[in-house]
Design an enzyme around this catalytic site. Structure first.
Site, PDB file in Angstrom:
ATOM      1  N   GLU A 164       0.184  -8.924   7.804  1.00  0.00           N
ATOM      2  CA  GLU A 164      -1.051  -9.607   7.383  1.00  0.00           C
ATOM      3  C   GLU A 164      -0.880 -11.119   7.435  1.00  0.00           C
ATOM      4  OE1 GLU A 164      -1.444  -7.464   3.712  1.00  0.00           O
ATOM      5  OE2 GLU A 164      -1.910  -5.650   4.847  1.00  0.00           O
TER       6      GLU A 164
ATOM      7  N   GLU B  74       7.266  -1.585   9.403  1.00  0.00           N
ATOM      8  CA  GLU B  74       5.884  -1.360   8.995  1.00  0.00           C
ATOM      9  C   GLU B  74       4.975  -1.417  10.218  1.00  0.00           C
ATOM     10  OE1 GLU B  74       5.057  -2.209   4.597  1.00  0.00           O
ATOM     11  OE2 GLU B  74       4.546  -3.975   5.770  1.00  0.00           O
TER      12      GLU B  74
ATOM     13  N   GLY C 267      -2.297   0.826   5.369  1.00  0.00           N
ATOM     14  CA  GLY C 267      -3.606   0.988   4.738  1.00  0.00           C
ATOM     15  C   GLY C 267      -4.547   1.930   5.459  1.00  0.00           C
TER      16      GLY C 267
ATOM     17  N   ASN D  99       4.304  -4.027  -3.047  1.00  0.00           N
ATOM     18  CA  ASN D  99       3.634  -5.221  -2.522  1.00  0.00           C
ATOM     19  C   ASN D  99       2.182  -5.178  -3.001  1.00  0.00           C
ATOM     20  OD1 ASN D  99       2.512  -7.277  -1.045  1.00  0.00           O
ATOM     21  ND2 ASN D  99       2.774  -6.296   0.964  1.00  0.00           N
TER      22      ASN D  99
ATOM     23  N   HIS E 208       5.239 -10.378   6.799  1.00  0.00           N
ATOM     24  CA  HIS E 208       4.319  -9.237   6.729  1.00  0.00           C
ATOM     25  C   HIS E 208       3.257  -9.376   7.814  1.00  0.00           C
ATOM     26  CE1 HIS E 208       1.319  -6.429   5.296  1.00  0.00           C
ATOM     27  NE2 HIS E 208       2.269  -5.877   4.561  1.00  0.00           N
TER      28      HIS E 208
ATOM     29  N   LYS F 288      -0.037  -7.435  -2.818  1.00  0.00           N
ATOM     30  CA  LYS F 288      -0.956  -8.234  -1.994  1.00  0.00           C
ATOM     31  C   LYS F 288      -1.858  -9.093  -2.888  1.00  0.00           C
ATOM     32  CE  LYS F 288      -0.440  -4.772   1.583  1.00  0.00           C
ATOM     33  NZ  LYS F 288      -0.989  -4.056   2.722  1.00  0.00           N
TER      34      LYS F 288
ATOM     35  N   SER G  86       1.048   3.255   4.480  1.00  0.00           N
ATOM     36  CA  SER G  86       0.389   4.448   3.934  1.00  0.00           C
ATOM     37  C   SER G  86       1.349   5.373   3.183  1.00  0.00           C
ATOM     38  CB  SER G  86      -0.354   5.209   5.034  1.00  0.00           C
ATOM     39  OG  SER G  86      -1.403   4.410   5.558  1.00  0.00           O
TER      40      SER G  86
END
Ligand code: PGA
Length: 249
Positions: free
Chosen positions: A95, A163, A169, A8, A93, A10, A209
């Site tokens: 985000e 996730e 991250g 991904n 996702h 992003k 991560s």
């Protein structure tokens, strides 16, 4: 079943030229790896260029709209993605849920449209905070709402990506033991939704991560069929190492 490693990207890299060269480097690295599958999900603007470079890896998208055409400025449809060679789409996702306020209902609409259009779906779920005892319930609710009224025939085309938001991250991934528990829990939900066979055969992957150093520790957890990789997928060598570690399992 082969493990699947999904990149991904992003909102990266900053130019099409860099995207092409990153895809090329990944392709060269995974060319001879037969025992694992790779998917690359670049920003949609780069999909055509990246798709031309890919041979072993499949092309994925990071988002989709729930209608296939019409007056929806700025949106991207299933037909458009398929016409560029996409086979997968990441939906829900964290985000997108956070910054674009995507609701479970919208996510369900996107999933239906993607499946109807012939795409495989990577549905992302995961709790914000593990200290709250209700986090299992939270994940369950995301799966049930995302997959609401989706017929069982589509179960083969759905991947669940666990996730946890706190692991994305941050350099602080889930522990393999906790991942094992969560995978069992997710399969139990899939069992109730789609039945025994689907609960066994549907893919459940982990994201948050993941690096070339820790990938094997997640991939060797029973019931984990692959990984969704953010940051480490922007470094060709790291990503290739992750795909390679998946091919040993
Ligand atoms: P990360 O992102 O690997 O950078 O933690 C994972 C993701 O958001 O899919």
């Amino acid at each position: 079943m082969k493990k699947i490693i999904i990149a991904n990207w992003k909102l990266n890299p900053p130019t099409a030229t860099k995207a092409i060269s990153l895809a090329g480097a990944i392709e060269r690295g995974i060319k001879k790896i037969r025992k694992a599958e790779a998917v690359i999900a670049p920003p949609s603007l780069y999909m055509r260029d990246v798709g031309r470079v890919l041979r072993r890896a499949r092309l994925g998208a990071q988002n989709i709209f729930w209608e296939d055409s019409g007056a929806f400025t700025g949106e991207i449809s299933a037909s458009m993605l398929v016409s560029l060679g996409a086979q997968y789409v990441i939906i829900g996702h964290s985000e997108r849920r956070e910054y674009f306020h995507e609701t479970d209902q919208e996510i369900n609409g996107k999933i239906r449209r993607a499946l109807k259009g012939g795409l495989s779906v990577v549905l992302c779920v995961g709790e914000r905070d593990r200290s709250k005892e209700k986090f299992l319930q939270f994940v369950k609710q995301q799966i049930l709402a995302g997959l609401k009224k989706i017929p069982r025939v589509y179960s083969k085309k759905i991947i669940i990506a666990y996730e946890p938001i706190w692991a994305i991250g941050t350099g602080d991934p889930v522990s393999p033991d906790d991942l094992y528990e969560m995978t069992l829990y997710i399969r139990r939900i899939l069992f109730d939704l789609f039945g025994k066979k689907a609960a066994h055969t549907m893919r459940v992957v982990y994201g948050g991560s993941v690096s070339s150093k820790n990938a094997a520790s997640f991939l060797s957890v029973e019931g984990v069929d692959g990984l969704l990789v953010g940051g480490a997928s922007l470094d060709a060598r790291d990503f290739v190492d992750i795909v390679r570690s998946a091919s040993f399992l």
